[in-house]
Design a protein around this motif. Structure first.
Motif, PDB file in Angstrom:
ATOM      1  N   GLY A  52       0.821  -1.230  -0.081  1.00  0.00           N
ATOM      2  CA  GLY A  52      -0.054   0.064  -0.074  1.00  0.00           C
ATOM      3  C   GLY A  52       0.907   1.242   0.178  1.00  0.00           C
ATOM      4  N   GLY A  53       0.179   2.339  -0.559  1.00  0.00           N
ATOM      5  CA  GLY A  53       0.922   3.679  -0.504  1.00  0.00           C
ATOM      6  C   GLY A  53       2.010   3.987  -1.539  1.00  0.00           C
ATOM      7  N   LEU A  54       2.434   2.724  -2.388  1.00  0.00           N
ATOM      8  CA  LEU A  54       3.425   3.295  -3.418  1.00  0.00           C
ATOM      9  C   LEU A  54       2.445   3.676  -4.723  1.00  0.00           C
ATOM     10  CD1 LEU A  54       5.903   0.410  -2.892  1.00  0.00           C
ATOM     11  CD2 LEU A  54       6.027   2.703  -2.024  1.00  0.00           C
ATOM     12  N   ARG A  55       2.185   4.912  -4.618  1.00  0.00           N
ATOM     13  CA  ARG A  55       1.611   5.479  -5.708  1.00  0.00           C
ATOM     14  C   ARG A  55       1.843   7.140  -5.755  1.00  0.00           C
ATOM     15  NH1 ARG A  55      -2.469   2.947  -6.961  1.00  0.00           N
ATOM     16  NH2 ARG A  55      -1.857   1.331  -5.955  1.00  0.00           N
ATOM     17  N   GLY A  56       1.514   7.707  -6.880  1.00  0.00           N
ATOM     18  CA  GLY A  56       1.622   9.223  -6.855  1.00  0.00           C
ATOM     19  C   GLY A  56       1.968   9.725  -8.115  1.00  0.00           C
ATOM     20  N   GLY A  57       2.248  10.905  -8.255  1.00  0.00           N
ATOM     21  CA  GLY A  57       2.708  11.714  -9.698  1.00  0.00           C
ATOM     22  C   GLY A  57       3.794  11.199 -10.152  1.00  0.00           C
ATOM     23  N   THR A  58       4.826  11.310  -9.589  1.00  0.00           N
ATOM     24  CA  THR A  58       6.001  11.070 -10.269  1.00  0.00           C
ATOM     25  C   THR A  58       7.124  10.021  -9.514  1.00  0.00           C
ATOM     26  OG1 THR A  58       7.075  12.771  -9.204  1.00  0.00           O
ATOM     27  CG2 THR A  58       6.537  13.250 -11.475  1.00  0.00           C
ATOM     28  N   LEU A  59       7.803   9.379 -10.297  1.00  0.00           N
ATOM     29  CA  LEU A  59       8.746   8.073  -9.812  1.00  0.00           C
ATOM     30  C   LEU A  59       9.924   8.399 -10.715  1.00  0.00           C
ATOM     31  CD1 LEU A  59       9.236   5.232  -8.673  1.00  0.00           C
ATOM     32  CD2 LEU A  59       8.845   4.479 -10.983  1.00  0.00           C
ATOM     33  N   ILE A  60      11.270   8.782  -9.709  1.00  0.00           N
ATOM     34  CA  ILE A  60      12.363   8.649 -10.437  1.00  0.00           C
ATOM     35  C   ILE A  60      13.080   7.377 -10.384  1.00  0.00           C
ATOM     36  CG2 ILE A  60      14.449   9.772 -10.187  1.00  0.00           C
ATOM     37  CD1 ILE A  60      13.075  12.613  -9.234  1.00  0.00           C
ATOM     38  N   ASP A  61      13.742   6.984 -11.345  1.00  0.00           N
ATOM     39  CA  ASP A  61      14.748   5.817 -11.299  1.00  0.00           C
ATOM     40  C   ASP A  61      16.051   6.069 -11.363  1.00  0.00           C
ATOM     41  OD1 ASP A  61      15.814   3.255 -11.844  1.00  0.00           O
ATOM     42  OD2 ASP A  61      14.559   2.837 -13.786  1.00  0.00           O
ATOM     43  N   VAL A  62      16.624   5.677 -10.261  1.00  0.00           N
ATOM     44  CA  VAL A  62      18.170   6.123 -10.197  1.00  0.00           C
ATOM     45  C   VAL A  62      18.965   5.013 -10.558  1.00  0.00           C
ATOM     46  CG1 VAL A  62      19.865   6.949  -8.533  1.00  0.00           C
ATOM     47  CG2 VAL A  62      17.331   7.834  -8.223  1.00  0.00           C
ATOM     48  N   GLY A  63      19.981   5.390 -11.660  1.00  0.00           N
ATOM     49  CA  GLY A  63      20.721   4.423 -12.118  1.00  0.00           C
ATOM     50  C   GLY A  63      20.101   3.572 -12.979  1.00  0.00           C
ATOM     51  N   CYS A  64      19.164   3.955 -13.969  1.00  0.00           N
ATOM     52  CA  CYS A  64      18.434   2.863 -14.682  1.00  0.00           C
ATOM     53  C   CYS A  64      19.190   2.064 -15.495  1.00  0.00           C
ATOM     54  CB  CYS A  64      17.398   3.827 -15.533  1.00  0.00           C
ATOM     55  SG  CYS A  64      18.332   5.117 -16.498  1.00  0.00           S
ATOM     56  N   GLY A  65      20.416   2.590 -15.791  1.00  0.00           N
ATOM     57  CA  GLY A  65      21.162   1.756 -17.028  1.00  0.00           C
ATOM     58  C   GLY A  65      20.313   1.509 -18.154  1.00  0.00           C
ATOM     59  N   PRO A  66      20.543   0.613 -19.016  1.00  0.00           N
ATOM     60  CA  PRO A  66      19.692   0.309 -20.397  1.00  0.00           C
ATOM     61  C   PRO A  66      18.540  -0.446 -20.010  1.00  0.00           C
ATOM     62  CG  PRO A  66      21.326  -1.370 -20.538  1.00  0.00           C
ATOM     63  CD  PRO A  66      21.628  -0.273 -18.930  1.00  0.00           C
TER      64      PRO A  66
END
Ligand code: SAH
Length: 262
Positions: A52-66
């Protein structure tokens, strides 16, 4: 294990995104080890993003690689995604897939697997489109910098996800701890951090290149996350029993944390 730490510039010079994808993200039945590492991580991400609770407007992926596998469960819960990585060729490879260009990696088997976890394998094309639409920016970042996305200053996100990046990017535990503080600034107070980290690993290899990895234990990661201003709400270490030459992974830690209110 490599005798020396392979720093960001080594990634820039030597990390071959296509070889990496082929080695770690092909889902052919003949490569059992590859499937175990990948499918285990996909199941963990599915589980974490179902909390629960993992939702919202923006998500940033850090070190996404390819890669995009880390966004497949996540994309259902956020409107927009920003992907960050140090290496030019990795960002380019990701963009090639986002634009559906010729020669881009085939993620379909992986997307189908995640759709199956979510209950409907037939939704794979829809999910693939969702990821392509939701990733709005692919930017350079350096997790060792106080402002990782600098000179750009991003509005703090509702959630950050980081998979298999910090342990490669950080040469020792103090650097790992400060990298978590750095990326912690990318998320809003009371926002979430979703982390997938290998444990007890000192190297990984592909295409005859060896990359160093910071040898981490579960309690070290948890303590670092807490010291960065988060409360750990989920933490599960899974042993990784497959013995392979390409890496000396002892386990994988899946962790969710919530940033303290200011
Ligand atoms: N998240 C992907 C890629 C992991 S490979 C996955 O789960 O497979 C490790 C990634 O860390 C590479 O893409 C590399 O470019 C990136 N990286 C290495 N040093 C970094 C740094 N200092 N800052 C940000 N990213 C870094």
């Amino acid at each position: 294990a490599p005798a020396i730490f392979t720093e960001a510039d080594f990634y820039q010079q030597s990390f071959d995104p296509q070889a990496y994808l082929k080695e770690y993200y092909s889902m052919s039945d003949s490569r059992e080890g590859a499937n175990v590492f990948l499918t285990q991580n996909l199941r963990s991400l599915h589980k974490m993003f179902s909390l629960g609770g993992l939702r919202g407007g923006t998500l940033i992926d850090v070190g996404c690689g390819p890669t995009i596998y880390q966004l497949l469960s996540a994309c259902e819960h956020f409107h927009e995604i920003i992907a960050l990585d140090y290496t030019d060729q990795n960002r380019r490879e990701l963009e090639r897939w986002l634009r559906n260009e010729e020669g881009a990696f085939d993620w379909v088997p992986v997307v189908k697997y995640v759709c199956e976890l979510e209950g409907d394998r037939e939704k794979w094309a829809e999910k693939q489109e969702k990821v392509r639409k939701k990733v709005k920016q692919v930017l350079k970042c350096d997790v060792t910098k106080a402002n990782p996305a600098g000179p750009v200053s991003l509005p703090p996100a509702d959630c950050i996800v980081s998979t298999l990046c910090l342990e490669g990017a950080c040469k020792d535990l103090p650097t790992f701890r400060s990298a978590l503080r750095n990326i912690g600034t990318l998320v809003k107070p009371e926002g979430h951090l979703v982390l997938v980290t290998v444990l007890g690993q000192t190297y990984y290899a592909f295409n005859k290149q060896v990359f160093s990895c910071l040898r981490l234990e579960k309690h070290e990661v948890e303590a670092a996350v807490e010291a960065a201003g988060f409360e750990v709400t989920f933490s599960e270490a899974q042993p990784y029993a497959v013995s392979e030459e390409r890496m000396d992974c002892g386990g994988v830690l899946s962790l969710v944390a919530r940033r303290h209110p200011c």
